[in-house]
Structure formats: C-alpha cells, structure tokens
Motif scaffolding. Structure first.
Motif, PDB file in Angstrom:
ATOM      1  N   GLU A 196      37.060 -24.874  38.297  1.00  0.00           N
ATOM      2  CA  GLU A 196      36.962 -23.642  37.505  1.00  0.00           C
ATOM      3  C   GLU A 196      35.558 -23.045  37.512  1.00  0.00           C
ATOM      4  N   GLN A 197      34.553 -23.815  37.916  1.00  0.00           N
ATOM      5  CA  GLN A 197      33.181 -23.313  37.967  1.00  0.00           C
ATOM      6  C   GLN A 197      32.828 -22.667  39.303  1.00  0.00           C
ATOM      7  N   GLY A 198      33.675 -22.865  40.310  1.00  0.00           N
ATOM      8  CA  GLY A 198      33.412 -22.273  41.615  1.00  0.00           C
ATOM      9  C   GLY A 198      33.739 -23.227  42.746  1.00  0.00           C
ATOM     10  N   ALA A 199      33.195 -22.939  43.923  1.00  0.00           N
ATOM     11  CA  ALA A 199      33.490 -23.753  45.106  1.00  0.00           C
ATOM     12  C   ALA A 199      32.247 -23.874  45.974  1.00  0.00           C
ATOM     13  N   LEU A 200      32.209 -24.955  46.746  1.00  0.00           N
ATOM     14  CA  LEU A 200      31.113 -25.237  47.660  1.00  0.00           C
ATOM     15  C   LEU A 200      31.704 -25.716  48.970  1.00  0.00           C
ATOM     16  N   GLY A 201      31.198 -25.185  50.084  1.00  0.00           N
ATOM     17  CA  GLY A 201      31.695 -25.597  51.388  1.00  0.00           C
ATOM     18  C   GLY A 201      30.642 -25.451  52.465  1.00  0.00           C
ATOM     19  N   ILE A 202      30.988 -25.898  53.675  1.00  0.00           N
ATOM     20  CA  ILE A 202      30.125 -25.827  54.845  1.00  0.00           C
ATOM     21  C   ILE A 202      30.901 -25.153  55.971  1.00  0.00           C
ATOM     22  N   ILE A 203      30.320 -24.115  56.574  1.00  0.00           N
ATOM     23  CA  ILE A 203      30.930 -23.484  57.742  1.00  0.00           C
ATOM     24  C   ILE A 203      30.787 -24.460  58.907  1.00  0.00           C
ATOM     25  N   ILE A 204      31.885 -24.733  59.610  1.00  0.00           N
ATOM     26  CA  ILE A 204      31.884 -25.758  60.655  1.00  0.00           C
ATOM     27  C   ILE A 204      31.919 -25.201  62.072  1.00  0.00           C
ATOM     28  N   ASN A 205      31.906 -23.888  62.225  1.00  0.00           N
ATOM     29  CA  ASN A 205      32.056 -23.334  63.583  1.00  0.00           C
ATOM     30  C   ASN A 205      31.028 -22.260  63.933  1.00  0.00           C
ATOM     31  N   ARG A 206      29.868 -22.305  63.302  1.00  0.00           N
ATOM     32  CA  ARG A 206      28.855 -21.295  63.574  1.00  0.00           C
ATOM     33  C   ARG A 206      27.522 -21.954  63.928  1.00  0.00           C
ATOM     34  N   LEU A 261      40.576  -9.620  59.270  1.00  0.00           N
ATOM     35  CA  LEU A 261      39.919  -8.474  58.641  1.00  0.00           C
ATOM     36  C   LEU A 261      38.717  -8.852  57.771  1.00  0.00           C
ATOM     37  N   MET A 262      38.279 -10.102  57.813  1.00  0.00           N
ATOM     38  CA  MET A 262      37.123 -10.526  57.007  1.00  0.00           C
ATOM     39  C   MET A 262      35.932  -9.646  57.379  1.00  0.00           C
ATOM     40  N   SER A 263      35.403  -8.931  56.404  1.00  0.00           N
ATOM     41  CA  SER A 263      34.318  -7.985  56.689  1.00  0.00           C
ATOM     42  C   SER A 263      32.923  -8.556  56.426  1.00  0.00           C
ATOM     43  N   ASP A 264      32.828  -9.612  55.652  1.00  0.00           N
ATOM     44  CA  ASP A 264      31.527 -10.209  55.358  1.00  0.00           C
ATOM     45  C   ASP A 264      30.999 -10.879  56.630  1.00  0.00           C
ATOM     46  N   PRO A 265      29.866 -10.415  57.167  1.00  0.00           N
ATOM     47  CA  PRO A 265      29.364 -10.974  58.432  1.00  0.00           C
ATOM     48  C   PRO A 265      29.015 -12.458  58.341  1.00  0.00           C
ATOM     49  N   HIS A 266      28.757 -12.960  57.143  1.00  0.00           N
ATOM     50  CA  HIS A 266      28.474 -14.389  56.986  1.00  0.00           C
ATOM     51  C   HIS A 266      29.715 -15.244  57.239  1.00  0.00           C
ATOM     52  N   PHE A 267      30.894 -14.639  57.057  1.00  0.00           N
ATOM     53  CA  PHE A 267      32.128 -15.415  57.129  1.00  0.00           C
ATOM     54  C   PHE A 267      33.121 -14.937  58.182  1.00  0.00           C
ATOM     55  N   ALA A 268      32.872 -13.832  58.843  1.00  0.00           N
ATOM     56  CA  ALA A 268      33.799 -13.331  59.867  1.00  0.00           C
ATOM     57  C   ALA A 268      34.036 -14.415  60.912  1.00  0.00           C
ATOM     58  N   GLU A 269      35.290 -14.674  61.208  1.00  0.00           N
ATOM     59  CA  GLU A 269      35.736 -15.658  62.203  1.00  0.00           C
ATOM     60  C   GLU A 269      35.277 -17.080  61.899  1.00  0.00           C
ATOM     61  N   SER A 270      35.045 -17.385  60.644  1.00  0.00           N
ATOM     62  CA  SER A 270      34.543 -18.712  60.281  1.00  0.00           C
ATOM     63  C   SER A 270      35.667 -19.639  59.819  1.00  0.00           C
ATOM     64  N   VAL A 271      35.324 -20.916  59.863  1.00  0.00           N
ATOM     65  CA  VAL A 271      36.133 -21.969  59.241  1.00  0.00           C
ATOM     66  C   VAL A 271      35.184 -22.701  58.297  1.00  0.00           C
ATOM     67  N   VAL A 272      35.589 -22.814  57.047  1.00  0.00           N
ATOM     68  CA  VAL A 272      34.765 -23.465  56.032  1.00  0.00           C
ATOM     69  C   VAL A 272      35.485 -24.721  55.565  1.00  0.00           C
ATOM     70  N   TYR A 273      34.761 -25.823  55.559  1.00  0.00           N
ATOM     71  CA  TYR A 273      35.295 -27.041  54.957  1.00  0.00           C
ATOM     72  C   TYR A 273      34.881 -27.022  53.490  1.00  0.00           C
ATOM     73  N   ILE A 274      35.857 -27.074  52.587  1.00  0.00           N
ATOM     74  CA  ILE A 274      35.585 -27.005  51.148  1.00  0.00           C
ATOM     75  C   ILE A 274      35.363 -28.419  50.598  1.00  0.00           C
ATOM     76  N   LEU A 275      34.170 -28.630  50.052  1.00  0.00           N
ATOM     77  CA  LEU A 275      33.808 -29.926  49.479  1.00  0.00           C
ATOM     78  C   LEU A 275      34.270 -30.053  48.038  1.00  0.00           C
ATOM     79  N   THR A 276      34.050 -28.998  47.279  1.00  0.00           N
ATOM     80  CA  THR A 276      34.438 -29.023  45.869  1.00  0.00           C
ATOM     81  C   THR A 276      34.928 -27.638  45.461  1.00  0.00           C
ATOM     82  N   HIS A 277      35.927 -27.623  44.581  1.00  0.00           N
ATOM     83  CA  HIS A 277      36.500 -26.374  44.084  1.00  0.00           C
ATOM     84  C   HIS A 277      37.104 -26.668  42.718  1.00  0.00           C
TER      85      HIS A 277
END
Length: 188
Positions: free
Chosen positions: A36-46, A18-34
C-alpha cells in the motif's frame, strides 16, 4: 469504488507498446516489493553501456585488474537513485546490505561488486544503476491505464535470456506476442 490490486512482488511488469515514459518504454521490470506504500523494482532489459570494469574503475581505481566478469553489462535499473548501484542475485550469497525478496536478493553494497569481479560473487546476478519506484497508488493507476502487463517472474528470463529477448520472453510467459498487440487501448 477503487479496485484493490494484489501485491506484484516477484512479478514482471512488461511495458505495453503505448508506454510513453522514456524511462520505461519497451522495458521489463522485476518487482521486488509492492504494498500500500508503493512499489520498488529493477529494469532488467536496459543496458547502460557501462561494464562492471567501468564501474569498479570509478569506485576502486586501485583494483584495475579483475576477472573474466570485467565485461559484464551494467543495466539502467530505473530513474530513481541512478547514482547508486544494485545487484539483483540469487538467494544465498550475503553481503553488506543484502535484502531477500522472495526467490531473489538485492544488494546495494560495493562488496558484492568486488566479489563478482573476483569471480566469487553470486552465480546469477544483474548489476544495475538506479531502480524503479512508485508511490502509494501510482502503480495501480498505471495498471488501470493499461500501461503494463504483469505476470509471475521467471529468474531464467533475468539471468539466462539474452538482453534483447527478455521483453518477448517475459510476455511469452503470459502467452502474449507483443508484436501482435493492438496499439489501441480501451476499457470495458
């Protein structure tokens, strides 16, 4: 009371159906850092539709002839800083701007692209334009809303699995068949 989430650095985020954000629908994200300040990742399947040769032609038109890696896919790493290139790769090779994140490294400099193009770069690599980013508490809220599944990442999914199979392969690490997931979301 707010639930505290452990760090998801080194994990996959797998978009729920049900992911509605078109940037992330059907995505897999590898999380590099997470943290209390936030998170950073790279989508690996787009895939972006661009190749390494396309990118290098724009960056270094004087170096038009490269190696067999010319046709390597370049991915849409996320909607943040989409004008910047990143190379997610195995630990070991060091370039300008290489940062190590657990078992993988991220490089944001052109020397890594040139090394890959010349057949001298990291054996395992994924080239992406942009990255995914979440502000403080944003990813935790999306997890509470059941927007993502998460599991420890397996580099084989990133580097050895065909692009169209990466999402199902990541979910399989959890024993989940995405085709059988309900599209209904609820909280106990």
């Amino acid at each position: 009371m707010t639930a505290t989430f452990p760090s998801l650095a080194g994990h996959f985020l797998i978009a729920m159906p049900l992911m509605s954000d078109p940037h992330f629908a059907e995505s897999v994200v590898y999380i590099l850092t997470h943290d209390e300040q936030g998170a950073l990742g790279i989508i690996i399947n787009r895939p972006s539709g661009l190749t390494l040769a396309d990118v290098l032609e724009q960056l270094q038109p004087e170096h038009a002839t490269l190696s067999d890696s010319d046709d390597q896919d370049v991915f849409l790493g996320g909607p943040v800083q989409s004008e910047l290139g990143f190379v997610l790769h195995n630990i070991g090779p060091q370039f300008q701007g290489t940062m190590n994140f657990g078992s993988l490294s991220l490089t944001s400099s052109q020397d890594a692209l040139a090394a890959i193009a010349q057949g001298q770069g990291p054996q395992q690599n994924l080239i992406a334009l942009g990255h995914a980013g979440w502000g403080a508490g944003q990813l935790e809220e999306e997890l509470r809303d059941n927007a993502w599944l998460s599991c420890p990442a397996d580099p084989n999914v990133i580097f050895s699995t065909p692009i169209e199979q990466r999402r199902s392969a990541a979910a399989a690490l959890l024993g989940v068949d995405l085709e059988r997931l309900s599209h209904q979301v609820g909280h106990a």
